[in-house]
Design a protein around this motif. Structure first.
Motif, short mmCIF file in Angstrom:
data_model
loop_
_atom_site.label_atom_id
_atom_site.label_comp_id
_atom_site.label_asym_id
_atom_site.label_seq_id
_atom_site.Cartn_x
_atom_site.Cartn_y
_atom_site.Cartn_z
N PHE A 195 0.81 -1.22 0.00
CA PHE A 195 0.00 0.00 0.00
C PHE A 195 0.84 1.28 0.00
CE2 PHE A 195 -2.58 -3.34 1.98
CZ PHE A 195 -3.69 -3.30 1.16
N PHE A 196 1.75 1.40 0.97
CA PHE A 196 2.48 2.66 1.10
C PHE A 196 3.40 2.93 -0.09
CE2 PHE A 196 6.15 5.12 2.62
CZ PHE A 196 5.50 6.29 2.97
N ILE A 197 4.31 2.00 -0.37
CA ILE A 197 5.27 2.21 -1.46
C ILE A 197 4.57 2.33 -2.82
CG2 ILE A 197 7.25 1.26 -2.69
CD1 ILE A 197 7.95 2.26 0.04
N PRO A 198 3.61 1.44 -3.17
CA PRO A 198 2.91 1.61 -4.46
C PRO A 198 2.19 2.95 -4.57
CG PRO A 198 2.57 -0.60 -3.64
CD PRO A 198 3.24 0.15 -2.54
N SER A 199 1.58 3.41 -3.47
CA SER A 199 0.91 4.72 -3.50
C SER A 199 1.91 5.83 -3.78
CB SER A 199 0.21 4.98 -2.16
OG SER A 199 -0.80 4.03 -1.93
N PHE A 200 3.08 5.70 -3.18
CA PHE A 200 4.14 6.68 -3.39
C PHE A 200 4.61 6.67 -4.84
CE2 PHE A 200 8.64 7.95 -3.21
CZ PHE A 200 8.52 9.18 -2.57
#
Length: 210
Positions: A71-76
């Protein structure tokens, strides 16, 4: 045990499917989403293999990895893609059909190789999943030029290392997972620098081709 092995087969097959998709897609949004799904599957695989024996610490590491890599890295990365107005990986060093063919060869070799190893069926599946994730990830790092694709390939490499960690053993698995979290933290820090260079990699000629 039979039920766990059944789910392991399904997840490994799905992970291999995501690897083939990453090799054959030129749309960066699709690439990032595929890597996110792959990361989710690897985290679920970690929890399933741990079963009732997974410790609280191991569960925390697995869930932390799931949140960060799914979630976090892909969103970034998707934010960076929008910010740089980058939609596609154009003119890769190695074409998409060739890349897909390479991925299929790696799957075949890993499957044949696993037959010569003195592992049980579960470890053989993890070996195949790990090798067919790590090697294509290294291939993408060399075959693609965009910064977003490079970082996505790096995350794919981390996923492959996680699967190999599962094959090595439960205790080693958590050590590997903890090291991966530290690597991802460094990756996020590097991305803040890379974003400023994205537009330089995306030339005016690329805009015209779209």
């Amino acid at each position: 045990m039979i039920e766990i092995l059944y789910y392991e087969k399904l997840i490994i097959a799905a992970i291999i499917g995501t690897v083939l998709l990453t090799l054959n897609t030129h749309r960066l949004f699709s690439l990032v989403k595929t890597i996110a799904v792959q990361s989710f599957l690897v985290s679920v695989l970690t929890i399933i293999i741990g079963g009732g024996e997974i410790t609280t610490y191991g569960l925390i590491i697995a869930l932390s990895t799931l949140v960060i890599r799914s979630f976090f890295i892909p969103s970034f990365l998707m934010y960076a893609t929008r910010k740089g107005n980058i939609k596609r990986e154009l003119n890769p060093l190695i074409g998409y059909q060739t890349s897909l063919f390479f991925g299929l060869i790696v799957i075949g070799i890993a499957s044949i190789w696993s037959g010569y190893l003195n592992f049980d069926i579960s470890e053989k599946l993890l070996f195949i999943g790990g090798m067919t994730t790590i090697i294509p990830a290294l291939f993408l790092l060399m075959a693609r030029k965009k910064a977003i694709t490079q970082v996505s390939s790096y995350l794919m490499l981390e996923n492959g290392i996680s699967i190999v960690g599962l094959m090595i053993g439960k205790n080693m698995q958590y050590v590997v997972e903890f090291g991966i979290l530290l690597d991802i933290l460094i990756c996020v820090m590097l991305m803040t620098i890379i974003i400023n260079q994205i537009n330089k990699l995306y030339t005016t000629e690329d805009y015209k081709k779209e």
